[in-house]
Write a protein that holds these residues in place. Structure first.
Motif, PDB file in Angstrom:
ATOM      1  N   ARG A 289      21.865  48.420  11.126  1.00  0.00           N
ATOM      2  CA  ARG A 289      20.867  49.285  11.492  1.00  0.00           C
ATOM      3  C   ARG A 289      19.388  48.393  11.624  1.00  0.00           C
ATOM      4  O   ARG A 289      18.786  48.552  12.317  1.00  0.00           O
ATOM      5  CB  ARG A 289      20.600  50.473  10.409  1.00  0.00           C
ATOM      6  N   LEU A 290      19.293  47.695  10.265  1.00  0.00           N
ATOM      7  CA  LEU A 290      18.178  46.772  10.331  1.00  0.00           C
ATOM      8  C   LEU A 290      18.143  45.844  11.493  1.00  0.00           C
ATOM      9  O   LEU A 290      17.017  45.386  11.966  1.00  0.00           O
ATOM     10  CB  LEU A 290      18.126  45.962   8.900  1.00  0.00           C
ATOM     11  N   GLY A 291      19.268  44.951  11.738  1.00  0.00           N
ATOM     12  CA  GLY A 291      19.199  44.185  12.805  1.00  0.00           C
ATOM     13  C   GLY A 291      19.110  44.709  14.262  1.00  0.00           C
ATOM     14  O   GLY A 291      18.291  44.123  15.072  1.00  0.00           O
ATOM     15  N   LEU A 292      19.444  46.007  14.675  1.00  0.00           N
ATOM     16  CA  LEU A 292      19.278  46.688  15.678  1.00  0.00           C
ATOM     17  C   LEU A 292      17.772  47.008  15.957  1.00  0.00           C
ATOM     18  O   LEU A 292      17.324  46.937  16.967  1.00  0.00           O
ATOM     19  CB  LEU A 292      20.045  47.955  16.025  1.00  0.00           C
ATOM     20  N   ARG A 293      17.118  47.557  15.032  1.00  0.00           N
ATOM     21  CA  ARG A 293      15.952  47.954  14.698  1.00  0.00           C
ATOM     22  C   ARG A 293      14.843  46.460  15.018  1.00  0.00           C
ATOM     23  O   ARG A 293      13.964  46.434  16.045  1.00  0.00           O
ATOM     24  CB  ARG A 293      15.353  48.256  13.375  1.00  0.00           C
ATOM     25  N   ALA A 294      15.278  45.327  14.230  1.00  0.00           N
ATOM     26  CA  ALA A 294      14.503  44.159  14.651  1.00  0.00           C
ATOM     27  C   ALA A 294      14.580  43.829  16.239  1.00  0.00           C
ATOM     28  O   ALA A 294      13.935  43.271  16.564  1.00  0.00           O
ATOM     29  CB  ALA A 294      15.103  43.431  13.619  1.00  0.00           C
ATOM     30  N   ALA A 295      15.714  43.503  16.645  1.00  0.00           N
ATOM     31  CA  ALA A 295      15.959  43.298  17.995  1.00  0.00           C
ATOM     32  C   ALA A 295      15.252  44.021  18.819  1.00  0.00           C
ATOM     33  O   ALA A 295      14.732  43.423  19.928  1.00  0.00           O
ATOM     34  CB  ALA A 295      17.408  43.216  18.382  1.00  0.00           C
ATOM     35  N   ALA A 296      15.330  45.372  18.772  1.00  0.00           N
ATOM     36  CA  ALA A 296      14.283  46.181  19.492  1.00  0.00           C
ATOM     37  C   ALA A 296      12.971  45.889  19.495  1.00  0.00           C
ATOM     38  O   ALA A 296      12.260  45.874  20.606  1.00  0.00           O
ATOM     39  CB  ALA A 296      14.624  47.679  19.299  1.00  0.00           C
ATOM     40  N   VAL A 297      12.440  45.633  18.190  1.00  0.00           N
ATOM     41  CA  VAL A 297      11.187  45.177  18.362  1.00  0.00           C
ATOM     42  C   VAL A 297      10.810  43.799  18.882  1.00  0.00           C
ATOM     43  O   VAL A 297       9.893  43.735  19.495  1.00  0.00           O
ATOM     44  CB  VAL A 297      10.558  45.207  16.949  1.00  0.00           C
ATOM     45  N   LEU A 298      11.949  42.823  18.954  1.00  0.00           N
ATOM     46  CA  LEU A 298      11.650  41.709  19.338  1.00  0.00           C
ATOM     47  C   LEU A 298      11.792  41.370  20.857  1.00  0.00           C
ATOM     48  O   LEU A 298      11.508  40.540  21.542  1.00  0.00           O
ATOM     49  CB  LEU A 298      12.629  40.541  18.777  1.00  0.00           C
ATOM     50  N   ALA A 299      12.337  42.429  21.449  1.00  0.00           N
ATOM     51  CA  ALA A 299      12.740  42.589  22.755  1.00  0.00           C
ATOM     52  C   ALA A 299      11.620  42.293  23.815  1.00  0.00           C
ATOM     53  O   ALA A 299      11.658  41.365  24.659  1.00  0.00           O
ATOM     54  CB  ALA A 299      13.165  43.827  23.273  1.00  0.00           C
ATOM     55  N   PRO A 300      10.505  42.960  23.447  1.00  0.00           N
ATOM     56  CA  PRO A 300       9.321  42.480  24.318  1.00  0.00           C
ATOM     57  C   PRO A 300       8.853  41.109  24.435  1.00  0.00           C
ATOM     58  O   PRO A 300       8.291  40.317  25.414  1.00  0.00           O
ATOM     59  CB  PRO A 300       8.046  43.277  24.000  1.00  0.00           C
ATOM     60  N   VAL A 301       8.892  40.198  23.373  1.00  0.00           N
ATOM     61  CA  VAL A 301       8.839  38.825  23.190  1.00  0.00           C
ATOM     62  C   VAL A 301      10.012  38.008  24.174  1.00  0.00           C
ATOM     63  O   VAL A 301       9.352  37.249  24.768  1.00  0.00           O
ATOM     64  CB  VAL A 301       8.686  38.573  21.644  1.00  0.00           C
TER      65      VAL A 301
END
Length: 175
Positions: free
Chosen positions: A134-146
């Motif tokens: 759950r934590l990794g999916l959320r982090a990846a979604a936030v990083l996606a624009p970068v």
């Protein structure tokens, strides 16, 4: 040996205490050993050479911890321009991990069972896998624009997992 889970916690600790260069070296090591499948081995040799030192099964916890560590490093880095440049260089390890996690969700929206931080092959999914997923999916979604990619698949998978964890009941065993 180098465990992705422990390395991720070291990255976060170093970043929280202002040692971003040391944390970056760990992140770069993780990127060097990152599996194309996005599902990490339990541990790696410190020089990054060869296969892992034993036949332990791959584990989904690393697929969650590593994106979280990169996100935390980026968010706490004092030089945002440098941090975003490095983050883009390390994007593949996060995108592969997030894709693996999103694909792993079963009909109940829970990740597939793998050994967790205790490295026990439990017959049930443990919170030691579901929580970092759950934590990794959320982090990846936030990083996606970068990264310059669409993170909606990862965000949707995280939301599905959010709902599943509340209704999973007997499907979980606490390690």
């Amino acid at each position: 040996y180098v465990w992705p889970r422990d390395s991720s916690f070291a990255v976060v600790t170093l970043s929280a205490t202002g040692h971003h260069a040391d944390a970056e070296r760990i992140l770069r090591f993780l990127a060097d050993v990152a599996p194309d499948s996005g599902v990490w081995h339990a541990r790696y040799l410190p020089d990054g050479s060869g296969d892992p030192p034993d036949a332990r099964l791959r584990q989904f916890d690393g697929s969650g911890w590593v994106p979280w560590a990169l996100w935390f490093w980026l968010e706490t880095h004092p030089d945002r321009m440098h941090a975003e440049q490095v983050t883009r260089l390390l994007a593949e390890m996060v995108t592969d991990s997030a894709e693996a996690l999103a694909r792993s969700l079963d009909e109940d929206d829970l990740p597939l069972r793998t050994p967790d931080y205790w490295e026990q092959n439990s017959p049930l999914l443990t919170l030691g896998i579901a929580a970092p997923a759950r934590l990794g999916l959320r982090a990846a979604a936030v990083l996606a624009p970068v990264f310059g990619v669409d993170g909606s698949t990862w965000r949707d998978a995280a939301r599905r997992l959010d709902g599943a964890e509340g209704t999973a009941g007997a499907r979980f065993v606490e390690a």
